[in-house]
Design an enzyme around this catalytic site. Sequence first.
Site, PDB file in Angstrom:
ATOM      1  N   HIS A  23       0.846  -1.203   0.000  1.00 20.08           N
ATOM      2  CA  HIS A  23       0.000   0.000   0.000  1.00 20.08           C
ATOM      3  C   HIS A  23       0.881   1.253   0.000  1.00 20.08           C
ATOM      4  O   HIS A  23       0.658   2.178  -0.780  1.00 20.08           O
ATOM      5  CB  HIS A  23      -0.918  -0.035   1.231  1.00 20.08           C
ATOM      6  CG  HIS A  23      -1.621   1.240   1.507  1.00 20.08           C
ATOM      7  ND1 HIS A  23      -2.886   1.515   1.018  1.00 20.08           N
ATOM      8  CD2 HIS A  23      -1.265   2.335   2.227  1.00 20.08           C
ATOM      9  CE1 HIS A  23      -3.259   2.709   1.425  1.00 20.08           C
ATOM     10  NE2 HIS A  23      -2.294   3.228   2.162  1.00 20.08           N
ATOM     11  N   GLU A  24       1.879   1.263   0.885  1.00 20.78           N
ATOM     12  CA  GLU A  24       2.780   2.419   0.961  1.00 20.78           C
ATOM     13  C   GLU A  24       3.606   2.572  -0.314  1.00 20.78           C
ATOM     14  O   GLU A  24       3.874   3.697  -0.755  1.00 20.78           O
ATOM     15  CB  GLU A  24       3.690   2.315   2.193  1.00 20.78           C
ATOM     16  CG  GLU A  24       2.946   2.339   3.512  1.00 20.78           C
ATOM     17  CD  GLU A  24       2.041   3.557   3.683  1.00 20.78           C
ATOM     18  OE1 GLU A  24       2.401   4.646   3.202  1.00 20.78           O
ATOM     19  OE2 GLU A  24       0.969   3.416   4.295  1.00 20.78           O
TER      20      GLU A  24
ATOM     21  N   HIS B 245       1.602   4.479  -2.805  1.00 24.64           N
ATOM     22  CA  HIS B 245       1.675   5.942  -2.661  1.00 24.64           C
ATOM     23  C   HIS B 245       2.901   6.477  -3.399  1.00 24.64           C
ATOM     24  O   HIS B 245       2.823   7.512  -4.079  1.00 24.64           O
ATOM     25  CB  HIS B 245       1.758   6.341  -1.178  1.00 24.64           C
ATOM     26  CG  HIS B 245       0.464   6.241  -0.442  1.00 24.64           C
ATOM     27  ND1 HIS B 245      -0.678   6.897  -0.834  1.00 24.64           N
ATOM     28  CD2 HIS B 245       0.132   5.572   0.695  1.00 24.64           C
ATOM     29  CE1 HIS B 245      -1.649   6.631   0.011  1.00 24.64           C
ATOM     30  NE2 HIS B 245      -1.187   5.820   0.948  1.00 24.64           N
TER      31      HIS B 245
ATOM     32  N   GLU C  42      -5.780   7.164  -0.894  1.00 24.42           N
ATOM     33  CA  GLU C  42      -5.782   5.931  -0.100  1.00 24.42           C
ATOM     34  C   GLU C  42      -6.407   4.777  -0.877  1.00 24.42           C
ATOM     35  O   GLU C  42      -5.881   3.658  -0.866  1.00 24.42           O
ATOM     36  CB  GLU C  42      -6.508   6.144   1.224  1.00 24.42           C
ATOM     37  CG  GLU C  42      -5.766   7.039   2.200  1.00 24.42           C
ATOM     38  CD  GLU C  42      -4.375   6.526   2.546  1.00 24.42           C
ATOM     39  OE1 GLU C  42      -4.194   5.302   2.723  1.00 24.42           O
ATOM     40  OE2 GLU C  42      -3.458   7.359   2.639  1.00 24.42           O
TER      41      GLU C  42
END
Length: 117
Positions: free
Chosen positions: A5-6, A9, A84
């Site tokens: 997930h990070e 980003h 997100e």
Amino acid sequence: GVLAHEMGHWKLWHTVKGLAISLVYSLIVLYAFSWCMHHPPMYQAFGFAGQPTVIGLMLFSQTVWAPVSSLLSFAETWLTRRHEYQADAFAVSLGFAAALQSGLTKISLNSLGNMVP
């Protein structure tokens, strides 16, 4: 899963976009303040005889800019949620759906978050 997930980003440039938006926002605020900084009625309305810059900035941010800031916070919240969801989709596309779900559940439980907001 959370690491993917990070990485999403970073891969989707959310960090750089956020920095650019913050810089533009700061420039707009300072530019708007520069128009109000030497406006005597703003100071006189609150009982100040002089025009101290720090007082002017406080008056500007709490009276003139507050409504604008409130409106812009809706756009900021929308963009944050969008980023997100995009990062979640990136992690899922890499095959980390179950790990992401497990990791986010653990984080939420550890921080006593509401699982059904």
